[in-house]
Design an enzyme around this catalytic site. Structure first.
Site, short mmCIF file in Angstrom:
data_model
loop_
_atom_site.label_atom_id
_atom_site.label_comp_id
_atom_site.label_asym_id
_atom_site.label_seq_id
_atom_site.Cartn_x
_atom_site.Cartn_y
_atom_site.Cartn_z
N ASN A 82 0.83 -1.18 0.00
CA ASN A 82 0.00 0.00 0.00
C ASN A 82 0.88 1.25 0.00
O ASN A 82 2.11 1.16 0.00
CB ASN A 82 -0.93 -0.03 1.22
CG ASN A 82 -2.25 0.66 0.96
OD1 ASN A 82 -2.30 1.69 0.28
ND2 ASN A 82 -3.32 0.12 1.52
N HIS A 112 23.96 0.88 11.09
CA HIS A 112 25.07 1.84 11.18
C HIS A 112 25.85 1.59 12.46
O HIS A 112 25.28 1.15 13.47
CB HIS A 112 24.52 3.27 11.19
CG HIS A 112 23.64 3.58 10.03
ND1 HIS A 112 24.14 3.99 8.83
CD2 HIS A 112 22.30 3.50 9.87
CE1 HIS A 112 23.14 4.17 7.98
NE2 HIS A 112 22.01 3.88 8.59
N GLY A 140 -0.64 -1.44 8.83
CA GLY A 140 -0.14 -0.10 8.56
C GLY A 140 0.91 0.34 9.57
O GLY A 140 0.78 0.12 10.77
N ALA A 158 -0.79 -3.33 13.26
CA ALA A 158 -0.44 -1.97 12.86
C ALA A 158 0.43 -1.29 13.91
O ALA A 158 0.22 -1.44 15.11
CB ALA A 158 -1.71 -1.16 12.64
N LYS A 178 5.67 -8.49 19.90
CA LYS A 178 5.67 -9.78 20.61
C LYS A 178 4.46 -10.58 20.16
O LYS A 178 3.42 -10.02 19.80
CB LYS A 178 5.60 -9.55 22.11
CG LYS A 178 6.83 -8.87 22.67
CD LYS A 178 6.75 -8.75 24.17
CE LYS A 178 7.83 -7.94 24.66
NZ LYS A 178 8.82 -7.89 25.29
#
Length: 186
Positions: A82, A112, A140, A158, A178
């Site tokens: 999406n 990094h 999302g 989400a 979790k």
């Protein structure tokens, strides 16, 4: 002696601003510009999708879509991303069949150094592969961190931040993500 690209693909520290890698990212941006400026399901959009991720089968990338290279993304059949998907593919990202991504999903293979010298002064990066199994649904705003594997048939709620592997056939949520419960896919 290895090139910076060879180091990157091997998961070793590499110089992110190497000229060859920079040029490859710029070429990817040109393809992304075509993809993101086209209408889905048009010949232009289809051509840009295939140019970005060759061989993908029935992949639907809602614009805008972002990635570093595209060449390090391996998609199974029937993939759907999406709006606002970001895949930082400095290492391989392998995604199975029938995977669905909600809006604003981030799949991040890049890492990094913790030390300022390497991270800021030397511009060092490294990458760790990510694997997503078949039939996974990422809600999302999900963020998948470097090195994570998500097992087949799982659902990630989400807004979750996935920092560790998630087994198959579960619902997992939260920050850090979790397992909440098993899914009976019988």
């Amino acid at each position: 002696m290895k090139t910076e690209k060879q180091k990157m693909l091997a998961g070793e520290p590499y110089q992110a601003w190497d000229k060859e890698l920079y040029a490859a990212r710029i070429e990817c941006r040109k393809v992304l510009q075509k993809l993101n400026n086209s209408i889905p399901d048009t010949p232009e959009w289809e051509a840009a999708t295939q140019e970005l991720i060759p061989g993908c089968e029935n992949a639907h990338l809602e614009p805008p879509f972002r990635c570093d290279y595209g060449s390090n993304i391996k998609l199974g059949k029937n993939f759907y991303a999406n709006f606002n998907c970001v895949i930082l593919d400095v290492a391989e990202v392998t995604i199975g069949d029938n995977v669905l991504l909600g809006p604003n999903v981030q799949i991040l293979t890049a890492g990094h150094p913790l030390e300022v010298k390497g991270r800021v002064e030397e511009g060092v990066e490294f990458g760790t592969p990510i694997n997503v199994g078949d039939n996974v649904w990422l809600g999302g705003g999900v963020i998948i961190c470097p090195g994570v594997t998500i097992g087949e048939n799982s659902v990630i709620g989400a807004g979750s931040v996935v920092t560790k592997d998630i087994p198959a056939n579960v619902v997992a949520v939260g920050n850090p993500c979790k397992v909440l419960k098993a899914i009976d896919n019988a």
